[in-house]
Scaffold this motif. Structure first.
Motif, PDB file in Angstrom:
ATOM      1  N   SER A 433       0.830  -1.210   0.000  1.00 36.09           N
ATOM      2  CA  SER A 433       0.000   0.000   0.000  1.00 36.09           C
ATOM      3  C   SER A 433       0.863   1.258   0.000  1.00 36.09           C
ATOM      4  O   SER A 433       0.614   2.201  -0.762  1.00 36.09           O
ATOM      5  N   ILE A 434       1.884   1.267   0.853  1.00 37.02           N
ATOM      6  CA  ILE A 434       2.743   2.448   0.934  1.00 37.02           C
ATOM      7  C   ILE A 434       3.592   2.586  -0.331  1.00 37.02           C
ATOM      8  O   ILE A 434       3.868   3.709  -0.779  1.00 37.02           O
ATOM      9  N   THR A 435       3.974   1.476  -0.928  1.00 40.39           N
ATOM     10  CA  THR A 435       4.698   1.540  -2.201  1.00 40.39           C
ATOM     11  C   THR A 435       3.833   2.205  -3.259  1.00 40.39           C
ATOM     12  O   THR A 435       4.300   3.055  -4.032  1.00 40.39           O
ATOM     13  N   PHE A 436       2.567   1.842  -3.287  1.00 39.48           N
ATOM     14  CA  PHE A 436       1.636   2.432  -4.254  1.00 39.48           C
ATOM     15  C   PHE A 436       1.452   3.920  -4.002  1.00 39.48           C
ATOM     16  O   PHE A 436       1.535   4.741  -4.937  1.00 39.48           O
ATOM     17  N   VAL A 437       1.216   4.301  -2.743  1.00 40.68           N
ATOM     18  CA  VAL A 437       0.999   5.712  -2.404  1.00 40.68           C
ATOM     19  C   VAL A 437       2.238   6.541  -2.746  1.00 40.68           C
ATOM     20  O   VAL A 437       2.146   7.619  -3.336  1.00 40.68           O
ATOM     21  N   SER A 438       3.420   6.031  -2.396  1.00 34.49           N
ATOM     22  CA  SER A 438       4.661   6.763  -2.656  1.00 34.49           C
ATOM     23  C   SER A 438       4.961   6.858  -4.145  1.00 34.49           C
ATOM     24  O   SER A 438       5.541   7.846  -4.608  1.00 34.49           O
ATOM     25  N   THR A 439       4.567   5.836  -4.897  1.00 35.88           N
ATOM     26  CA  THR A 439       4.748   5.884  -6.347  1.00 35.88           C
ATOM     27  C   THR A 439       3.895   6.988  -6.948  1.00 35.88           C
ATOM     28  O   THR A 439       4.350   7.739  -7.824  1.00 35.88           O
ATOM     29  N   VAL A 440       2.662   7.097  -6.483  1.00 33.90           N
ATOM     30  CA  VAL A 440       1.781   8.179  -6.943  1.00 33.90           C
ATOM     31  C   VAL A 440       2.398   9.537  -6.606  1.00 33.90           C
ATOM     32  O   VAL A 440       2.422  10.457  -7.429  1.00 33.90           O
ATOM     33  N   LEU A 441       2.930   9.656  -5.387  1.00 37.48           N
ATOM     34  CA  LEU A 441       3.567  10.915  -4.975  1.00 37.48           C
ATOM     35  C   LEU A 441       4.774  11.238  -5.854  1.00 37.48           C
ATOM     36  O   LEU A 441       5.014  12.399  -6.192  1.00 37.48           O
ATOM     37  N   SER A 442       5.529  10.210  -6.219  1.00 36.47           N
ATOM     38  CA  SER A 442       6.733  10.443  -7.031  1.00 36.47           C
ATOM     39  C   SER A 442       6.390  10.936  -8.430  1.00 36.47           C
ATOM     40  O   SER A 442       7.204  11.593  -9.089  1.00 36.47           O
ATOM     41  N   PHE A 443       5.167  10.633  -8.886  1.00 34.87           N
ATOM     42  CA  PHE A 443       4.740  11.078 -10.208  1.00 34.87           C
ATOM     43  C   PHE A 443       3.818  12.296 -10.148  1.00 34.87           C
ATOM     44  O   PHE A 443       3.126  12.596 -11.122  1.00 34.87           O
ATOM     45  N   THR A 444       3.848  12.987  -9.027  1.00 37.15           N
ATOM     46  CA  THR A 444       3.000  14.179  -8.876  1.00 37.15           C
ATOM     47  C   THR A 444       3.255  15.180  -9.996  1.00 37.15           C
ATOM     48  O   THR A 444       2.331  15.804 -10.520  1.00 37.15           O
ATOM     49  N   GLY A 445       4.522  15.342 -10.359  1.00 36.01           N
ATOM     50  CA  GLY A 445       4.873  16.286 -11.414  1.00 36.01           C
ATOM     51  C   GLY A 445       4.286  15.927 -12.764  1.00 36.01           C
ATOM     52  O   GLY A 445       4.070  16.802 -13.607  1.00 36.01           O
ATOM     53  N   LYS A 446       4.046  14.633 -12.977  1.00 36.47           N
ATOM     54  CA  LYS A 446       3.436  14.187 -14.229  1.00 36.47           C
ATOM     55  C   LYS A 446       1.916  14.303 -14.181  1.00 36.47           C
ATOM     56  O   LYS A 446       1.256  14.567 -15.187  1.00 36.47           O
ATOM     57  N   ILE A 447       1.379  14.108 -12.982  1.00 28.00           N
ATOM     58  CA  ILE A 447      -0.080  14.106 -12.826  1.00 28.00           C
ATOM     59  C   ILE A 447      -0.641  15.525 -12.801  1.00 28.00           C
ATOM     60  O   ILE A 447      -1.687  15.806 -13.394  1.00 28.00           O
ATOM     61  N   ILE A 448       0.060  16.425 -12.115  1.00 27.06           N
ATOM     62  CA  ILE A 448      -0.395  17.810 -11.967  1.00 27.06           C
ATOM     63  C   ILE A 448       0.548  18.727 -12.746  1.00 27.06           C
ATOM     64  O   ILE A 448       1.689  18.961 -12.314  1.00 27.06           O
ATOM     65  N   PRO A 449       0.141  19.250 -13.879  1.00 27.51           N
ATOM     66  CA  PRO A 449       1.016  20.068 -14.721  1.00 27.51           C
ATOM     67  C   PRO A 449       1.657  21.246 -14.004  1.00 27.51           C
ATOM     68  O   PRO A 449       2.810  21.593 -14.266  1.00 27.51           O
ATOM     69  N   SER A 450       0.916  21.881 -13.096  1.00 29.05           N
ATOM     70  CA  SER A 450       1.454  23.048 -12.399  1.00 29.05           C
ATOM     71  C   SER A 450       2.618  22.689 -11.474  1.00 29.05           C
ATOM     72  O   SER A 450       3.355  23.570 -11.025  1.00 29.05           O
ATOM     73  N   LEU A 451       2.764  21.388 -11.179  1.00 26.37           N
ATOM     74  CA  LEU A 451       3.859  20.927 -10.322  1.00 26.37           C
ATOM     75  C   LEU A 451       4.883  20.126 -11.132  1.00 26.37           C
ATOM     76  O   LEU A 451       5.573  19.260 -10.592  1.00 26.37           O
ATOM     77  N   SER A 452       4.999  20.433 -12.409  1.00 25.92           N
ATOM     78  CA  SER A 452       5.881  19.672 -13.292  1.00 25.92           C
ATOM     79  C   SER A 452       7.342  19.694 -12.841  1.00 25.92           C
ATOM     80  O   SER A 452       8.110  18.780 -13.161  1.00 25.92           O
ATOM     81  N   ILE A 453       7.730  20.702 -12.083  1.00 27.56           N
ATOM     82  CA  ILE A 453       9.108  20.791 -11.604  1.00 27.56           C
ATOM     83  C   ILE A 453       9.471  19.588 -10.725  1.00 27.56           C
ATOM     84  O   ILE A 453      10.631  19.185 -10.644  1.00 27.56           O
ATOM     85  N   LEU A 454       8.460  18.985 -10.097  1.00 23.20           N
ATOM     86  CA  LEU A 454       8.707  17.833  -9.221  1.00 23.20           C
ATOM     87  C   LEU A 454       9.119  16.584  -9.990  1.00 23.20           C
ATOM     88  O   LEU A 454       9.632  15.634  -9.395  1.00 23.20           O
ATOM     89  N   SER A 455       8.915  16.588 -11.301  1.00 20.00           N
ATOM     90  CA  SER A 455       9.305  15.426 -12.110  1.00 20.00           C
ATOM     91  C   SER A 455      10.808  15.181 -12.033  1.00 20.00           C
ATOM     92  O   SER A 455      11.260  14.038 -12.156  1.00 20.00           O
ATOM     93  N   GLY A 456      11.554  16.253 -11.816  1.00 23.54           N
ATOM     94  CA  GLY A 456      12.998  16.116 -11.711  1.00 23.54           C
ATOM     95  C   GLY A 456      13.465  15.558 -10.388  1.00 23.54           C
ATOM     96  O   GLY A 456      14.666  15.375 -10.177  1.00 23.54           O
ATOM     97  N   PHE A 457      12.513  15.281  -9.481  1.00 20.14           N
ATOM     98  CA  PHE A 457      12.861  14.764  -8.155  1.00 20.14           C
ATOM     99  C   PHE A 457      12.058  13.514  -7.814  1.00 20.14           C
ATOM    100  O   PHE A 457      11.832  13.212  -6.648  1.00 20.14           O
ATOM    101  N   SER A 458      11.619  12.795  -8.851  1.00 20.01           N
ATOM    102  CA  SER A 458      10.715  11.654  -8.642  1.00 20.01           C
ATOM    103  C   SER A 458      11.324  10.572  -7.750  1.00 20.01           C
ATOM    104  O   SER A 458      10.647  10.025  -6.881  1.00 20.01           O
ATOM    105  N   TRP A 459      12.609  10.255  -7.965  1.00 17.26           N
ATOM    106  CA  TRP A 459      13.230   9.209  -7.157  1.00 17.26           C
ATOM    107  C   TRP A 459      13.328   9.631  -5.695  1.00 17.26           C
ATOM    108  O   TRP A 459      13.021   8.855  -4.789  1.00 17.26           O
TER     109      TRP A 459
END
Length: 486
Positions: A433-459
């Motif tokens: 469950s936590i792996t799934f939640v954290s994976t979603v968080l790591s792709f926040t930059g892809k999911i929310i365009p206004s937060l695209s800067i976070l894509s560079g910090f996914s890992w």
């Protein structure tokens, strides 16, 4: 850990497991500090890493800060490899079994297949194709007419010479993979001196043709992106380097299972990675910047530099070393983990060597040269794998150091007939469950365009959030985790 006076592994009490997956005895744990010091050197100096440094130049950050970011990331990479490999060195178990301790016998299949099968096999193919390009250069320098063999013939997008070079290099990778860790250790011991001869020589060459260190540090590419501030780029480079090691970091136990002690693998890996990356930081920036200044065009691929040389002996030596470093990288990061994971997925039917053979065949059939046609698709693949494996690493570290306090019960880890494992259903639902939640968080930059800067910090986002969430859940809701400790 099993003692020397116990029965050989083939007569282990853990029936139904291939010998490759069983705990290593003290006698089998023979790797010392020097083995780990040399292990990853070939994995640092390779073609994809040099291409990545070229991409860092494009981001618009000064050369000296690229060097500093790479060096700082090496400390974090070493820490990741050392601590996630601690269970391996303490109990002599490979990654597949270490993963089972965190996710359960059945639960480990999902992250295990993602790392050991999908990520490893895809990278296996890509690294093999990259190396085959270097082999093609070498053959073309020695035998120019080879490059015109087959005329316009193409096999699913690859020319006849390219296909021959790929097949030859693929076969070499397969042979090293079948040899396992023992062959790899001997291979890297011979390779490492050649690495420093080549890249040390190329660094001196680049300093001369580039006008000296001051000119190289002042180098500004012809085309740069000014999208982000320098400080953000600095941490994006660190994240990128960590993401490259996301897969080896997760499966560190595949190599630490052979360690004489935790101290030997810790000191060896730290010294080897930090020294290698320190030298790589200076040499890669110097070589790429110096060549770009000399040739008057931005040069991001070290193969492009070697191709332009007129001296056949120098080209042959450089290409040969690049080929060997690619094999080393492929074996440590892709071939060996894939073999172990396939053996763990089908423990009664597939051995390590059979797993290597299967992974090798699949890496050929996926036609990796097709993936190289579109650079954007490669980066997307890396972002996805890094975003998924970051959370897996976070959960594994939190489980081992926080949940079970560095104590494993092998009888519960190696589930056999009549025994029960750590988890009632064979699945640690909290970890998944936590792996799934954290994976979603790591792709926040892809999911929310206004937060695209976070894509560079996914890992970073994925691994840190998984570690924090899992640790918090264990400390607060320990009674509901269904972990059987006794």
């Amino acid at each position: 850990m099993l003692e020397d006076n116990q029965k050989p592994l083939k007569n282990s009490k853990y029936k139904g497991y291939q010998a490759d997956l069983l705990p290593k005895t003290k006698r089998q744990q023979t790797w010392g500090t020097f083995n780990y010091f040399t292990l990853w050197m070939g994995s640092v100096h390779n073609v994809p890493n040099y291409v990545a440094v070229g991409g860092f130049f494009f981001l618009g950050i000064a050369p000296q800060y690229i060097m500093l970011a790479i060096f700082f990331s090496s400390i974090l990479i070493a820490g990741m490899m050392i601590f996630n490999g601690k269970a391996g060195s303490k109990y002599g178990i490979p990654f597949a079994m270490s993963l089972r301790a965190s996710y359960g016998e059945k639960g480990a299949l999902i992250p295990g297949i993602l790392r050991g099968c999908i990520a490893a096999i895809m990278w296996y193919g890509l690294q093999t194709y990259t190396g085959s390009l270097a082999l093609l250069i070498l053959i073309g320098k020695i035998w120019p007419t080879f490059l015109s063999l087959g005329g316009d013939f193409q096999f699913l997008g690859i020319t006849m010479p390219g296909l021959i070079a790929f097949t030859i290099f693929w076969s070499l990778n397969l042979m090293i993979g079948l040899g396992g860790g023992a062959i790899l250790n001997k291979f890297t011991a011979l390779l490492n001196p050649l690495i420093y001869v080549l890249f040390g020589g190329m660094t001196i060459w680049a300093l001369n043709i580039g006008g000296g260190l001051s000119e190289i540090l002042a180098y500004i590419p012809q085309q740069i992106s000014k999208e982000y501030a320098p400080l953000i780029i600095f941490f994006m480079i660190i994240n990128a380097n960590l993401a490259v090691w996301a897969a080896p970091g997760v499966s560190a136990s595949d190599f630490t299972q052979h360690a004489k002690s935790f101290k030997s693998q810790a000191f060896g890996q730290f010294a080897g990675l930090v020294l290698s990356y320190g030298l790589f930081a200076f040499s890669s920036v110097t070589i790429l910047a110096g060549a770009s200044i000399h040739y008057g065009v931005d040069t991001w691929n070290i193969l492009d530099i070697v191709t332009k040389w007129d001296h056949l002996a120098a080209t042959a030596f450089a290409t040969l070393v690049l080929l060997l470093t690619t094999i080393s990288t492929n074996a440590t990061g892709n071939i060996i983990p894939a073999g172990y994971q396939l053996a763990a997925t089908f423990p009664k039917k597939i051995s390590y060597k059979q797993g290597v053979l299967i992974a090798s065949i699949i890496s050929f059939l996926i036609c990796p040269w097709k993936l190289m046609e579109n650079q954007a698709s490669i980066y997307t693949f890396l972002e996805i794998i890094g975003g998924i494996l970051g959370p897996v690493l976070g959960v594994m570290l939190a489980h081992y150091f926080v949940a079970i306090k560095q104590t494993l019960v092998l009888d519960k880890l190696y589930v056999t007939k009549g025994t029960t494992g750590y988890y009632q259903s064979g699945i640690n639902w909290l970890a998944l469950s936590i792996t799934f939640v954290s994976t979603v968080l790591s792709f926040t930059g892809k999911i929310i365009p206004s937060l695209s800067i976070l894509s560079g910090f996914s890992w970073m986002i994925g691994s840190v959030s998984a570690f924090v969430l899992y640790s918090f859940s264990i400390l607060i809701f320990k009674s509901s985790t269904n972990i059987r400790r006794k």
